[in-house]
Design an enzyme around this catalytic site. Structure first.
Site, PDB file in Angstrom:
ATOM      1  CE  LYS A 294      -6.963  -6.007   5.602  1.00 49.09           C
ATOM      2  NZ  LYS A 294      -5.992  -5.471   6.562  1.00 49.09           N
TER       3      LYS A 294
ATOM      4  CD  GLU B 250     -17.982   6.863   2.877  1.00 42.17           C
ATOM      5  OE1 GLU B 250     -18.748   6.464   1.974  1.00 42.17           O
ATOM      6  OE2 GLU B 250     -17.049   7.668   2.673  1.00 42.17           O
TER       7      GLU B 250
ATOM      8  N   PRO C  22       6.775   8.726  -1.573  1.00 42.63           N
ATOM      9  CG  PRO C  22       8.152  10.552  -2.008  1.00 42.63           C
ATOM     10  CD  PRO C  22       8.102   9.061  -2.064  1.00 42.63           C
ATOM     11  CD  GLU C  23       6.173   8.777  -6.046  1.00 43.20           C
ATOM     12  OE1 GLU C  23       6.502   7.826  -5.291  1.00 43.20           O
ATOM     13  OE2 GLU C  23       6.975   9.661  -6.420  1.00 43.20           O
TER      14      GLU C  23
ATOM     15  CE1 TYR D  56      -1.478  -7.112  15.425  1.00 43.19           C
ATOM     16  CE2 TYR D  56      -0.755  -9.014  16.694  1.00 43.19           C
ATOM     17  CZ  TYR D  56      -1.424  -8.479  15.612  1.00 43.19           C
ATOM     18  OH  TYR D  56      -2.051  -9.296  14.720  1.00 43.19           O
TER      19      TYR D  56
ATOM     20  N   GLY E 173       0.000  -1.549  19.680  1.00 47.70           N
ATOM     21  CA  GLY E 173      -0.803  -2.031  18.552  1.00 47.70           C
ATOM     22  C   GLY E 173      -1.832  -3.090  18.904  1.00 47.70           C
TER      23      GLY E 173
END
Ligand code: ATR
Length: 260
Positions: A48, A60, A137-138, A201, A222
């Site tokens: 991807k 965009e 967290p990063e 899902y 989902g």
């Protein structure tokens, strides 16, 4: 199954098939689109992100998510887009017509590609605030930085406060896949009309959704996002905007146990 259902419905002379390809074969796939051997394709793990450098243009939505799930040809150019975010919002509004995306308070659990797509769609819809919470967290900070005016990274310690104000909480982590695991979110503290959504899902009712349902909160599964993200791809390839009908959903739902 989704695209072939619509192809049959509209009597289009085409076939949607699955190809397992190596990174080396990726340029050949794009060449097939360039030379009109293929009308386009969907792209999934692990191509991807890497496919982007082979394309003439990304829109965009793909730029914001840094990933592409749909490729098509437009004005002789091979273009990549990401339809997951749009699919999520279409699914949400299809089920909860009264939900106002504009100004909404959103909690995103997870910080992978799916979180980026959904964040992008809520930003496009002028959401009020988006808190991103993630085990690492990063990565949450990285995702939140895509829209610093609206989004911020929150820590696990802030979950109680987030729960009390959230209007929608979306699990974009892989937790719950195969019925295993649930993101530890204090659902009980959320307002009675706070929606709990999952993008997993398989199974359709994840432990996260089962928990929300058990305490009487509205839920969103989902499968709807999968169905609705396909609408845009089909439209880009065949110039017809197909519909997600109960019939189609039932067909795909029946197939889910095969993937469990
Ligand atoms: P996708 O692109 O499909 O969203 P991904 O980039 O692999 O997939 O992201 C998976 C998400 O699930 C991440 O947010 C990941 O958290 P980390 O960034 O900390 O890895 C989250 N995730 C996966 N397994 C998890 C677990 N056991 N507990 C909490 N979060 C988990």
């Amino acid at each position: 199954m989704i695209h072939n259902y619509w192809i049959n419905l509209y009597g289009i002379d085409a076939k949607y098939t699955i190809r397992d390809i190596t990174p080396d074969e990726l340029p050949l796939l794009i060449d097939d689109i360039r030379s009109d051997k293929l009308q386009g394709c969907n792209i999934t793990v692990p191509h991807k992100e890497t496919v982007i450098r082979l394309l003439d243009h990304i829109d965009e939505a793909a730029r914001q998510t840094g990933s592409v799930n749909t490729i098509y040809k437009s004005n002789s150019k091979v273009v990549g887009t990401s339809t997951d975010g749009e699919g999520f919002i279409a699914h949400l509004l299809g089920n909860y017509r009264q939900f106002q995306v504009e100004g909404s308070k959103v909690v995103l659990l997870g910080a992978g590609g799916a979180a980026r797509s959904i964040l992008g769609a809520f930003i496009a819809g002028s959401a009020g605030s988006i808190a991103v919470v993630n085990r690492t967290p990063e990565r949450a900070m990285e995702v939140a930085s895509l829209a610093p005016q609206t989004a911020h990274a929150a820590t696990m310690r802030e979950l109680d406060i987030l729960a009390s104000t959230a209007q929608i909480v979306i699990n974009t982590t892989s937790l719950g896949t195969g019925g295993n695991g649930e993101f530890p979110f204090p659902m009980e503290l959320a307002a009675p009309d706070c929606i709990f959504a999952d993008i997993v899902y398989v199974p359709l009712k994840t432990p996260f959704l089962a928990h929300a349902e058990a305490i009487g909160r509205p839920t969103l599964d989902g499968l709807g996002m999968l169905l609705h993200q396909a609408v845009r791809g089909f439209e880009l390839w065949f110039d017809v905007r197909p519909e997600v009908t109960d019939d189609l959903r039932a067909l795909i739902e029946k197939d889910i146990p095969r993937h469990a």
